[in-house]
Design an enzyme around this catalytic site. Structure first.
Site, short mmCIF file in Angstrom:
data_model
loop_
_atom_site.label_atom_id
_atom_site.label_comp_id
_atom_site.label_asym_id
_atom_site.label_seq_id
_atom_site.Cartn_x
_atom_site.Cartn_y
_atom_site.Cartn_z
N SER A 85 0.71 -1.25 0.10
CA SER A 85 -0.09 0.09 -0.01
C SER A 85 0.98 1.17 0.13
CB SER A 85 -0.90 -0.11 1.25
OG SER A 85 -1.76 0.80 1.08
N ARG A 141 -11.43 6.05 10.68
CA ARG A 141 -10.83 4.63 10.74
C ARG A 141 -12.05 3.67 10.03
NH1 ARG A 141 -6.25 1.67 9.86
NH2 ARG A 141 -6.45 -0.06 10.98
N ASP A 183 -8.84 -6.57 -4.18
CA ASP A 183 -8.47 -5.12 -3.67
C ASP A 183 -9.09 -4.23 -4.72
OD1 ASP A 183 -7.27 -2.95 -2.91
OD2 ASP A 183 -5.17 -3.74 -2.89
N HIS A 189 -7.90 -5.30 0.16
CA HIS A 189 -6.67 -4.34 0.26
C HIS A 189 -5.89 -5.10 1.20
CE1 HIS A 189 -3.93 -1.15 -0.31
NE2 HIS A 189 -4.00 -0.87 0.75
N ASP A 190 -6.44 -5.52 2.49
CA ASP A 190 -5.77 -6.28 3.47
C ASP A 190 -5.08 -7.37 3.15
OD1 ASP A 190 -5.71 -4.18 5.44
OD2 ASP A 190 -7.44 -4.97 6.48
#
Lengths: 203, 377
Positions: free
Chosen positions: B152, B222, B317, B350-351
């Protein structure tokens, strides 16, 4: 599967034929490059600068092990990462028969490369003809798949391929036809099991 | 655990030469906290820098003697026998400047005022981070990294290294990264920032003096960010339309499992992360654009790069989709650089870059084996 890439390179008869056409230091794109053994072979024998394109996960890892630069992508979605005339040669080794959009791919090969090289199993080989005459789809060392479990969707004969080139403004520059490791000169469409073609855009 | 680097401790480096930022602002003096694992070889050729993403830090692997549950954020990737093998490599993790885990950042005391920097901490860019990391490398005697690895925002730093210091990195790993942010990416960041900026406890960034924390804004930021890190499929599989009490209560309290999860993640994050750092990190993301100085021409921007690249994306992602990774691959191909690209079939969005995935790890391991052979040669 790829325990010894170099020995595999020597075993595949089309590799030597392809290498013979590629001058030292050429730039090469190998489509459907598998475990990268052809590119590795060409790097070692011809000091080529090259990339492979491959979709299979395990082959991607093998390419990296073989020290080959590889881009994971599906050939049927095109070669959009590559610019026009980016390569001296674009190779499609034993993969043509497994591509879905074969026409478009041939055009793409000649967009990104000056010359194209394809190798494919000759469906016109007498053993294949005999097998069908006796009532079954051929299964052989070159065509090792059962009809219901084959990646090969566009099998062709030498004559078919040459007709295709004629109809698609593709000029064949050279052809080598083999049966095993032996070169076949007489009745190639009947006696050849594998064919390798070098071609360019017709002017 | 035999495959853990074991007990680690953070170190601190102080820099007294002013660092001039891309914005024109400067810091006369700053500190960076870092951790190292493995041994630097005699030729100093086996160093790997790990660049962290938005909420990461220097604690990449191992655990602390006095806090054994505090395991490094990439412990599954970094350790003895792991893909980034600390038996072979000297691994460096650093908390980025502007961070909130010990390196000089908005919550640090500004020696000139005796107060926290707060809103006075300069806006920072990926280039500034590379500059500060390069000084740390100098300090550690590392002239050239064997590899710089990041996911990222970390991948953006790894790429930027190859553009600013082409001869100081042999291999760049750009994982789940992009050559710049899209308008949609920036939009998400801006909503997150607005949540913080409009929190009444924000006090223009100087909330430290008011003894408050803009918790509401930070947890909203968040929660929003977290949505973009997960895939639709991953959320569906993990939470679906699951209800905490098994029925509708017709209220605004937590009803769906996903609400519970996001609020928990938001609360947890807001309890330890600094809101100003969050703002800085998202702006650094927005500013990142190597093509900016080249009229948008990424081919020209990457013409400086000399490193070999490994680019990795993940199918689900959508924050930095596989297509964005192709945009990194293309200018490298244009410039005839060695580049390999793997697209990992993963459900975790994405994680995914933080998960232990067989194919992802096989690719990393195969590539790094070659890198380590070069170091030995």
């Amino acid at each position: 599967m790829n325990n010894d890439a170099t020995s595999l390179g020597i075993e595949r008869p089309d590799f030597a034929a392809i290498a013979a056409w590629i001058p030292t230091g050429a730039s090469v794109l190998d489509l459907g490059c598998g475990d990268g053994s052809l590119l590795r072979y060409l790097k070692e024998k011809r000091a080529v600068r090259g990339y492979g394109v491959e979709i299979n996960d395990r082959d991607i890892v093998s390419c990296i092990v073989n020290g080959v630069s590889v881009i994971q992508n599906n050939l049927d979605s095109g070669l959009s990462d590559f610019e026009d005339n980016a390569f001296d040669f674009v190779i499609l080794s034993q993969t043509l028969q497994a591509t879905r959009h074969t026409e478009a791919l041939m055009q793409e090969m000649l967009r990104v490369g000056r010359e194209g090289i394809v190798s494919f199993p000759n469906f016109g080989h007498w053993r294949n003809r005999l097998s069908i005459m006796l009532g079954n789809m051929p299964v052989s060392r070159v065509l090792p798949y059962q009809w219901y479990d084959t990646p090969n969707v566009h099998l062709c004969t030498l004559d078919d391929f040459e007709d295709f080139c004629g109809a698609h403004r593709v000029t064949v520059l050279e052809r080598r036809v083999m049966s095993g490791k032996r070169e076949v000169r007489a009745l190639p469409n009947l006696l050849g099991s594998t064919a390798v073609y070098r071609f360019e855009r017709a002017v | 655990m035999s495959d853990s680097v074991g007990i680690v401790s953070a170190q601190r480096a102080t820099f007294d030469t002013p660092l001039v930022f891309r914005s024109g602002a400067s810091l006369p003096r700053y500190e960076l906290v870092y951790e190292t694992y493995g041994k630097l070889n005699a030729a100093k050729s086996n160093a790997i820098l790990i660049c962290h993403a938005l909420s990461g830090h220097h604690h990449v692997a191992g655990y602390y003697q006095d806090d054994p549950k505090n395991i490094g954020w990439w412990d599954n990737m970094v350790g003895p026998g792991k893909p980034i093998d600390t038996n072979k490599f000297f691994v460096l993790g650093v908390n980025n400047l502007g961070g909130c885990h010990g390196s000089t950042g908005p919550s640090s005391i500004n020696p000139e005022t005796g107060q926290p920097y707060g809103a006075n901490f300069p806006l920072i860019t990926v280039e500034d981070w590379v500059e500060s990391q390069a000084r740390l490398a100098d300090r550690l005697g590392i002239r050239q990294f064997a590899a710089i690895v990041g996911g990222s925002l970390g991948g953006m730093q790894a790429m930027q290294w190859s553009l600013i210091y082409p001869d100081r990195v042999r291999h760049v790993f750009a994982i789940a990264a992009a050559p710049n942010l899209t308008a949609q990416n920036i939009a998400f960041n801006d909503v997150a920032r607005n949540a913080i900026l409009t929190d009444p406890d924000f006090h223009g960034g100087n909330y430290y003096q008011h003894k408050v924390v803009p918790t509401r804004g930070l947890r909203l930021a968040r929660m929003l960010g977290h949505i973009t890190y997960l895939s639709d499929d991953a959320m569906a599989n993990k939470f679906g339309r699951g209800l905490r009490s098994g029925q509708f209560n017709y209220s605004y309290e937590i009803e769906f499992e996903i609400e519970s999860y996001l609020r928990y993640q938001g609360d947890k994050f807001a309890s330890y992360f600094d809101a100003n750092t969050y703002l800085l990190m998202t702006k650094a993301l927005d500013y990142f654009d190597p093509a900016h100085d080249f009229d948008g021409d990424l081919n020209q921007a990457f013409s400086r790069a000399e490193a070999n690249f490994l680019v990795i994306s993940f199918t689900t992602d959508w924050r930095f989709s596989p297509q964005r990774s192709h945009e990194i691959v293309q200018p490298l191909l244009h410039n005839r650089r060695n580049v390999s690209y793997a697209e990992i079939d993963s459900t975790h969005g994405h994680d995914s870059f933080l998960t232990q995935h067989a194919q992802y790890f096989a690719v990393m391991r195969a590539y790094l084996d070659n890198v380590s052979r070069e170091c030995a040669a």
